[in-house]
Structures are given as structure tokens and as C-alpha cells.
Scaffold this motif. Structure first.
Motif, PDB file in Angstrom:
ATOM      1  N   ILE A   1       0.860  -1.189   0.000  1.00 45.03           N
ATOM      2  CA  ILE A   1       0.000   0.000   0.000  1.00 45.03           C
ATOM      3  C   ILE A   1       0.896   1.239   0.000  1.00 45.03           C
ATOM      4  N   PRO A   2       0.687   2.190  -0.891  1.00 41.11           N
ATOM      5  CA  PRO A   2       1.628   3.311  -1.027  1.00 41.11           C
ATOM      6  C   PRO A   2       1.757   4.210   0.204  1.00 41.11           C
ATOM      7  N   LEU A   3       0.657   4.412   0.947  1.00 45.67           N
ATOM      8  CA  LEU A   3       0.650   5.398   2.026  1.00 45.67           C
ATOM      9  C   LEU A   3       0.024   4.796   3.280  1.00 45.67           C
ATOM     10  N   ILE A   4       0.688   4.997   4.431  1.00 43.70           N
ATOM     11  CA  ILE A   4       0.206   4.480   5.714  1.00 43.70           C
ATOM     12  C   ILE A   4       0.111   5.628   6.713  1.00 43.70           C
ATOM     13  N   TYR A   5      -1.005   5.703   7.415  1.00 45.92           N
ATOM     14  CA  TYR A   5      -1.231   6.736   8.435  1.00 45.92           C
ATOM     15  C   TYR A   5      -1.593   6.024   9.730  1.00 45.92           C
ATOM     16  N   LEU A   6      -0.709   6.110  10.730  1.00 42.72           N
ATOM     17  CA  LEU A   6      -0.911   5.421  11.998  1.00 42.72           C
ATOM     18  C   LEU A   6      -1.017   6.418  13.139  1.00 42.72           C
ATOM     19  N   GLN A   7      -1.943   6.163  14.044  1.00 44.19           N
ATOM     20  CA  GLN A   7      -2.003   6.888  15.306  1.00 44.19           C
ATOM     21  C   GLN A   7      -1.789   5.853  16.408  1.00 44.19           C
ATOM     22  N   THR A   8      -0.673   5.979  17.135  1.00 46.92           N
ATOM     23  CA  THR A   8      -0.304   4.982  18.130  1.00 46.92           C
ATOM     24  C   THR A   8      -0.044   5.644  19.474  1.00 46.92           C
ATOM     25  N   ARG A   9      -0.005   4.826  20.525  1.00 47.16           N
ATOM     26  CA  ARG A   9       0.443   5.304  21.828  1.00 47.16           C
ATOM     27  C   ARG A   9       1.965   5.249  21.865  1.00 47.16           C
ATOM     28  N   ALA A  10       2.578   6.304  22.359  1.00 43.40           N
ATOM     29  CA  ALA A  10       4.034   6.367  22.456  1.00 43.40           C
ATOM     30  C   ALA A  10       4.531   5.542  23.639  1.00 43.40           C
ATOM     31  N   THR A  11       5.815   5.219  23.620  1.00 42.71           N
ATOM     32  CA  THR A  11       6.369   4.363  24.663  1.00 42.71           C
ATOM     33  C   THR A  11       6.479   5.057  26.009  1.00 42.71           C
ATOM     34  N   ASN A  12       6.308   6.387  26.045  1.00 39.84           N
ATOM     35  CA  ASN A  12       6.347   7.071  27.336  1.00 39.84           C
ATOM     36  C   ASN A  12       4.971   7.115  28.007  1.00 39.84           C
ATOM     37  N   ALA A  13       3.965   6.484  27.397  1.00 43.70           N
ATOM     38  CA  ALA A  13       2.642   6.420  28.017  1.00 43.70           C
ATOM     39  C   ALA A  13       2.726   5.584  29.289  1.00 43.70           C
ATOM     40  N   PRO A  14       2.051   5.997  30.339  1.00 45.92           N
ATOM     41  CA  PRO A  14       2.123   5.262  31.603  1.00 45.92           C
ATOM     42  C   PRO A  14       1.362   3.945  31.539  1.00 45.92           C
ATOM     43  N   GLU A  15       1.680   3.058  32.480  1.00 44.23           N
ATOM     44  CA  GLU A  15       0.944   1.803  32.582  1.00 44.23           C
ATOM     45  C   GLU A  15      -0.332   2.056  33.362  1.00 44.23           C
ATOM     46  N   ILE A  16      -1.434   2.123  32.626  1.00 40.16           N
ATOM     47  CA  ILE A  16      -2.723   2.414  33.235  1.00 40.16           C
ATOM     48  C   ILE A  16      -3.705   1.356  32.745  1.00 40.16           C
ATOM     49  N   PRO A  17      -4.443   0.728  33.629  1.00 40.01           N
ATOM     50  CA  PRO A  17      -5.410  -0.283  33.186  1.00 40.01           C
ATOM     51  C   PRO A  17      -6.561   0.357  32.442  1.00 40.01           C
ATOM     52  N   GLU A  18      -7.326  -0.456  31.719  1.00 33.73           N
ATOM     53  CA  GLU A  18      -8.494   0.077  31.023  1.00 33.73           C
ATOM     54  C   GLU A  18      -9.486   0.639  32.031  1.00 33.73           C
ATOM     55  N   THR A  19      -9.981   1.813  31.746  1.00 32.72           N
ATOM     56  CA  THR A  19     -10.969   2.459  32.602  1.00 32.72           C
ATOM     57  C   THR A  19     -12.027   3.077  31.710  1.00 32.72           C
ATOM     58  N   HIS A  20     -12.934   3.805  32.312  1.00 31.64           N
ATOM     59  CA  HIS A  20     -13.966   4.494  31.539  1.00 31.64           C
ATOM     60  C   HIS A  20     -13.439   5.788  30.935  1.00 31.64           C
ATOM     61  N   ASP A  21     -12.237   6.145  31.243  1.00 29.83           N
ATOM     62  CA  ASP A  21     -11.655   7.400  30.782  1.00 29.83           C
ATOM     63  C   ASP A  21     -10.940   7.183  29.454  1.00 29.83           C
ATOM     64  N   PRO A  22     -11.329   7.883  28.371  1.00 29.43           N
ATOM     65  CA  PRO A  22     -10.680   7.662  27.076  1.00 29.43           C
ATOM     66  C   PRO A  22      -9.185   7.943  27.118  1.00 29.43           C
ATOM     67  N   VAL A  23      -8.765   8.876  27.941  1.00 29.94           N
ATOM     68  CA  VAL A  23      -7.344   9.192  28.034  1.00 29.94           C
ATOM     69  C   VAL A  23      -6.577   8.032  28.649  1.00 29.94           C
ATOM     70  N   ASN A  24      -7.229   7.310  29.574  1.00 30.48           N
ATOM     71  CA  ASN A  24      -6.568   6.231  30.283  1.00 30.48           C
ATOM     72  C   ASN A  24      -6.992   4.854  29.791  1.00 30.48           C
ATOM     73  N   ALA A  25      -7.419   4.773  28.544  1.00 28.18           N
ATOM     74  CA  ALA A  25      -7.831   3.486  27.991  1.00 28.18           C
ATOM     75  C   ALA A  25      -6.659   2.518  27.995  1.00 28.18           C
ATOM     76  N   GLY A  26      -6.975   1.232  28.009  1.00 25.13           N
ATOM     77  CA  GLY A  26      -5.937   0.202  28.121  1.00 25.13           C
ATOM     78  C   GLY A  26      -4.862   0.338  27.053  1.00 25.13           C
ATOM     79  N   MET A  27      -3.638   0.195  27.452  1.00 26.01           N
ATOM     80  CA  MET A  27      -2.510   0.353  26.534  1.00 26.01           C
ATOM     81  C   MET A  27      -1.605  -0.867  26.641  1.00 26.01           C
ATOM     82  N   ALA A  28      -2.000  -1.970  26.045  1.00 26.53           N
ATOM     83  CA  ALA A  28      -1.181  -3.164  26.106  1.00 26.53           C
ATOM     84  C   ALA A  28       0.100  -2.984  25.298  1.00 26.53           C
TER      85      ALA A  28
END
Length: 250
Positions: free
Chosen positions: A171-198
């Protein structure tokens, strides 16, 4: 030095509930008893597009701006991890892509996406729906999107399989939105900011996973959500050298 890839207890949560392989993982994601933020964000429960109309309109406008900047009019676009089809709505209605291809682990999410597009009056020949697994190359797409999805991948094996599929897709073009490696270890919650980050990824790691691509633009991780945008283009020549990407996305 920053780690290139981090996995957390989020992966363990998936693995504990996914003894049935991909089907088990799919069942985990669609389990309504979890009451995850994703379900409400994707309008799986009592929420509806009408209830979130203004939020949807703002999101559609922003995504349409991205689609126009990438010159996607008349193109075929894959959306991996579709939510309720907000990207599809923006690209089909406001950008004028030829074909929107929704790919997801969840049939509930694909159903929600189909409903979004049909309700908006998008002709049925302008979109397709696919459950994973599937080969991305079979779509012959011009652009691949994955927005805020990769952090939900359960482990290294899943990550490697995804990027291997993407790298061989051509595929010629790829657009990714990912969590960076400096994101804290936070379990999944109801908060979109703190959604699970495996899974969290660095730009350097994404480049390693996609040897046939070059990172052409990327953003610094957001200070609140830790999201980063990474744009890659297919190498023109197999052995061509990637020029150092400019950090130009605001």
C-alpha cells in the motif's frame, strides 16, 4: 534511551480471556459486561450518533481535513479498527474517496460502521466490510489508516503479524495513530485518556517493523493522551535509503 516497544498487563488481560485464539480475543472485545470506554465511544450501547452529534461533526471535520491533505479523493482506503465508522463517514462524504474498506476484529463494530454510512446516505457500492484475519494486499488500497487501535494489541506476536501483513501489502501510504512508549501503565478504565494500553510503540520501532517503508512525517506524543501520528510511504526502490523524517505534524 526510550524503549522501542512496551507491553503491559493489558496483554495479560487479553491472554487470560482469549484461550480460543482470535475468536476468543474477538469475544473479549465484544463482551458488553466489560463496559469499556470503547463500547460507548463506538455507540455499541445506549449511545447513538444523535446523542454525540456535535462530537461526531467535529471529528468528521478533522478527519476530512487529514484526508484532503493526503489527497485521497478518488482513492481506495483501508480503515483498520473502525469504531463506528467516523473515519469512513469523513472520507466518503467529505473527501470523496472511491472505496472505503472497513477491517475490524469485531462484527459489532462493522455493523455500527455500516449503519453510520447507510444512515448518512453513502451508496453501498462505496464501502466494504471485512473481519480479520485477512491479507491487506488483497484490497489493492491506496492508503491505510489505523487510528488509536494498535495500543489494544495483546502481545508481540499480534503486533509482528499485523506489521508483517502491512509491510507486504505494498500500500503506497500508511497513516498510523499509536500510543508512544512514554505512556504510563494504566489499566483500562472508563476514561478515554486512560484506555488500556497493552502495546506502545516508538517511531523507530514502527520503521523497523516496516522495512519497505519510510517514515516521512511524525508528531511528538500528545502530553495528555500520549498519541503520536506516524505517516509512512512505500520505498520507491527496494534498497533506497530513508531520509530522516521531519517532525512537522502539529
Amino acid at each position: 534511551a526510550r524503549p522501542l516497544l512496551r507491553t503491559s498487563n493489558g496483554g495479560a488481560k487479553y491472554n487470560q480471556r482469549s484461550h480460543g485464539g482470535l475468536d476468543g480475543l474477538r469475544a473479549w472485545w465484544e463482551d458488553p459486561s466489560m463496559d469499556r470506554f470503547a463500547h460507548r465511544a463506538n455507540f455499541f450501547n445506549a449511545s447513538s450518533l444523535e446523542d454525540n452529534a456535535e462530537k461526531v461533526r467535529k471529528t468528521v471535520r478533522k478527519l476530512a481535513e487529514i484526508g484532503n491533505q493526503l489527497d485521497l479523493a478518488g482513492k481506495t482506503v483501508i480503515d483498520y479498527g473502525v469504531g463506528s465508522g467516523t473515519l469512513g463517514l469523513a472520507l466518503t462524504r467529505s473527501v470523496g474517496i472511491r472505496l472505503y474498506v472497513a477491517i475490524d476484529i469485531s462484527q459489532a463494530s462493522l455493523n455500527a460502521t455500516r449503519a453510520t454510512l447507510v444512515k448518512a446516505g453513502i451508496a453501498r457500492n462505496r464501502f466494504k466490510m471485512h473481519l480479520i484475519p485477512m491479507e491487506f494486499a488483497d484490497v489493492h488500497a491506496d492508503c491505510f489508516f489505523s487510528l488509536a487501535v494498535i495500543q489494544h494489541f495483546p502481545d508481540h506476536e499480534f503486533v509482528s503479524a499485523f506489521f508483517g501483513n502491512l509491510d507486504r501489502s505494498a500500500i503506497p501510504l500508511i497513516y498510523l495513530q499509536t500510543r508512544a512508549t512514554n505512556a504510563p501503565e494504566i489499566p483500562e478504565t472508563h476514561d478515554p485518556v486512560n484506555a488500556g494500553m497493552a502495546t506502545r510503540l516508538s517511531v523507530e520501532r514502527v520503521q523497523q517493523y516496516l522495512p519497505h517503508y519510510c517514515v516521512v512525517e511524525y508528531s511528538s506524543p500528545d502530553k495528555v493522551t500520549y498519541y503520536q501520528v506516524i505517516i509512512l510511504r512505500r520505498r520507491v526502490l527496494k534498497n533506497s535509503v530513508c531520509v530522516t523524517a521531519s517532525q512537522t505534524i502539529s
